[in-house]
Enzyme design. Structure first.
Site, PDB file in Angstrom:
ATOM      1  N   LEU A 193       0.834  -1.249  -0.061  1.00  0.00           N
ATOM      2  CA  LEU A 193      -0.014   0.041  -0.005  1.00  0.00           C
ATOM      3  C   LEU A 193       0.986   1.202   0.186  1.00  0.00           C
ATOM      4  O   LEU A 193       1.464   1.618   0.850  1.00  0.00           O
ATOM      5  CB  LEU A 193      -1.049   0.053   1.373  1.00  0.00           C
ATOM      6  CG  LEU A 193      -1.563  -1.282   1.483  1.00  0.00           C
ATOM      7  CD1 LEU A 193      -2.718  -1.131   2.582  1.00  0.00           C
ATOM      8  CD2 LEU A 193      -2.617  -1.502   0.119  1.00  0.00           C
ATOM      9  N   GLY A 247      -0.979   6.531   0.182  1.00  0.00           N
ATOM     10  CA  GLY A 247      -1.399   7.362   0.950  1.00  0.00           C
ATOM     11  C   GLY A 247      -0.591   8.809   0.771  1.00  0.00           C
ATOM     12  O   GLY A 247       0.313   8.814   0.082  1.00  0.00           O
ATOM     13  N   GLN A 267      -4.962   3.888  -7.149  1.00  0.00           N
ATOM     14  CA  GLN A 267      -6.162   4.216  -6.261  1.00  0.00           C
ATOM     15  C   GLN A 267      -6.076   5.633  -6.279  1.00  0.00           C
ATOM     16  O   GLN A 267      -5.513   6.482  -6.109  1.00  0.00           O
ATOM     17  CB  GLN A 267      -5.659   4.224  -4.832  1.00  0.00           C
ATOM     18  CG  GLN A 267      -6.706   4.079  -3.584  1.00  0.00           C
ATOM     19  CD  GLN A 267      -6.434   4.024  -2.176  1.00  0.00           C
ATOM     20  OE1 GLN A 267      -5.091   4.214  -1.925  1.00  0.00           O
ATOM     21  NE2 GLN A 267      -7.524   3.737  -1.355  1.00  0.00           N
ATOM     22  N   GLY A 315      -8.093   4.942   2.084  1.00  0.00           N
ATOM     23  CA  GLY A 315      -7.765   4.122   3.019  1.00  0.00           C
ATOM     24  C   GLY A 315      -7.546   2.917   2.733  1.00  0.00           C
ATOM     25  O   GLY A 315      -7.313   2.514   1.464  1.00  0.00           O
ATOM     26  N   GLY A 369      -3.129  -0.671  17.367  1.00  0.00           N
ATOM     27  CA  GLY A 369      -4.227  -1.654  17.475  1.00  0.00           C
ATOM     28  C   GLY A 369      -3.811  -2.697  18.338  1.00  0.00           C
ATOM     29  O   GLY A 369      -2.540  -3.364  17.975  1.00  0.00           O
ATOM     30  N   HIS A 393      25.886  26.929   4.874  1.00  0.00           N
ATOM     31  CA  HIS A 393      26.918  27.825   5.105  1.00  0.00           C
ATOM     32  C   HIS A 393      27.333  28.164   6.599  1.00  0.00           C
ATOM     33  O   HIS A 393      26.589  28.843   6.972  1.00  0.00           O
ATOM     34  CB  HIS A 393      26.799  28.835   4.135  1.00  0.00           C
ATOM     35  CG  HIS A 393      26.743  28.695   2.805  1.00  0.00           C
ATOM     36  ND1 HIS A 393      27.614  28.115   1.929  1.00  0.00           N
ATOM     37  CD2 HIS A 393      25.738  28.848   2.035  1.00  0.00           C
ATOM     38  CE1 HIS A 393      27.261  28.009   0.716  1.00  0.00           C
ATOM     39  NE2 HIS A 393      25.984  28.191   0.708  1.00  0.00           N
TER      40      HIS A 393
END
Length: 446
Positions: A27, A30, A98, A103, A161, A337
């Site tokens: 995935l 995002g 996507q 999500g 989670g 610098h």
């Protein structure tokens, strides 16, 4: 060149040795709102560390995978152009788009036509070791579970989670529980081993930010779901400062010994510790590189400059005389610098004038809080400098306070002390001061 440097950044045959034919879904679509001001105009997965995009290291960890579907989103063509069909990485890559960042669940639906009956789900922003993949695949070979999760024991349970387990079976996942109400300290992390039938559950759950998690919970209630422990390194690029953690891990893993390619290094320069100097670099007199550190192609390290403590400087940079760069990530084509850059993340094409300083430590020694959206988030770091977007400029003798964000194409004027974030394209200057000019004897009063 020291043997092993380039090889350590590419795939080895052992990556293929656990379960030939396993498919992964990566995935990478995002948009990364929480990492602003970084990654404007490019996917998070393409952020460069040690001269390679983050996704390079994610794919290199996928032991037992020989084909993958990469779900890309806005600016995803940069991923396709860099990785191509995956041939040079010993993995066959296909891509799906996507169209909207809706999500994880929606991303899986976008990839539906290419999915096998079983596959590994991988977040392009999560960095783990090969053991995470090897463990979950080995467990799958001897288990009757319909779905297998990977977990790691954590202290900050409120950020993940958290699994509720009973005799090895997953009963439920509690998302980001309040401190003291967590069922365990076992946090779900990527990868997930999923059946294609998970799509049926996704379709039954309304679209929301938690659609994927809710779908997994529905699946748990009706099927056998198990979890396998992973004890190695894990970090996710959720916030800008996560890059410092990932960078440190990659340096410890890949930067070993001293690798100096076809570069010009003064005999009076001092190089200690684990250091990589890529081709075309110039290191001038009395410069000091104190590893671990990485210097990208065609960069210049000026006289009396000090580069130390996990600093990564990308290609075509100029780190001028008397600069000090400590535990920082400097993007391509930056010019600095006579400045101090500490514990900072600076994107490509930025300029720092002489005498500018990135403060990185509070007097009260408290952890530095950073504004993400409308909230101040505890970074968990006692040292954190500036987070700067691309094409920004800092004038001479300017100071930037700890944890301040400077947006892309912003300007911090000469002599400014910046306490608050600066938005994209914003400029801040000191008001002109009035001066009294007078001629006459030096002892004559004004």
């Amino acid at each position: 060149m020291k043997p092993g440097w380039e090889e350590s950044l590419h795939f080895s045959p052992e990556r293929q040795g656990v379960c030939d034919g396993m498919q992964a879904v990566i995935l990478a679509g995002g948009i990364g709102r929480r990492v602003f001001p970084l990654c404007r105009g490019r996917p998070k997965a393409m952020y460069r560390l040690l001269g390679k995009p983050l996704l390079h290291y994610v794919i290199s960890s996928m032991k037992g995978v020989d084909e993958a579907v990469v779900v890309i989103g806005k600016n995803g063509e940069r991923i396709r152009e860099y990785f191509g069909n995956g041939e040079k990485y010993n993995v066959h890559l296909e891509y799906v788009q996507q169209k909207e960042p809706l999500g994880m669940a929606n991303a899986l639906l976008c990839a539906e036509k290419l999915l096998k009956e079983e596959f590994l789900l991988v977040n392009a922003d999560d960095v783990v070791e090969q053991d995470a993949f090897a463990n979950i695949i080995e467990h799958h070979k001897k288990s009757d579970a319909d779905l297998i999760l990977c977990y790691k024991e954590v202290e900050e349970t409120e950020k993940f989670g958290i699994l509720d387990l009973e005799d090895g079976r997953v009963k439920r996942i509690v998302e980001k529980p309040e401190k003291g109400k967590e069922p365990s300290n076992k946090a779900v992390i990527s990868p997930y081993l999923l059946p294609r039938s998970i799509l049926e559950y996704i379709r039954k759950v309304p679209l929301s930010d938690a659609q994927f998690e809710d779908s997994i919970q529905k699946f748990i209630e009706e099927n056998l779901v198990e979890a396998v422990e992973y004890r190695g390194f894990f970090a996710s690029f959720k916030y800008p400062w996560d890059l410092l953690t990932i960078n440190k891990y990659l340096m410890k893993k890949h930067v070993k010994g001293q690798t100096i390619k076809s570069s010009s290094v003064s005999e009076r320069a001092i190089i200690t510790g684990n250091v990589v100097i890529e081709e075309g670099v110039k290191v001038l007199e009395t410069a000091k590189l104190s590893g671990p550190c990485y210097i990208g192609r065609n960069s210049l390290i000026g006289d009396d400059a000090l580069i130390r403590d996990f600093s990564s400087i990308d290609e075509h940079c100029e780190i001028g005389k008397n600069c000090e760069v400590k535990n920082s990530i400097i993007g391509r084509n930056c010019r600095i610098h006579g400045s101090y850059i500490g514990d900072s993340i600076i994107e490509e094409n930025c300029d720092f004038g002489f005498g500018s300083v990135t403060a990185n430590f509070r007097f009260d020694e408290a952890a530095i809080r950073v504004k993400i959206g409308n909230k101040k988030i505890d970074s968990g770091l006692r040292k954190l400098g500036v987070i700067m977007g691309s094409h920004s400029k800092v004038g001479i003798n300017a100071n930037i306070m700890p944890g301040v964000k400077v947006g892309p194409r912003a300007v911090v004027g000469p002599g400014v002390t910046l306490y608050e974030d600066l938005g994209e394209g914003e400029r801040i200057y000191v008001d002109k001061k009035s001066f009294v000019r007078k001629t006459g004897p030096p002892d004559e009063p004004f």
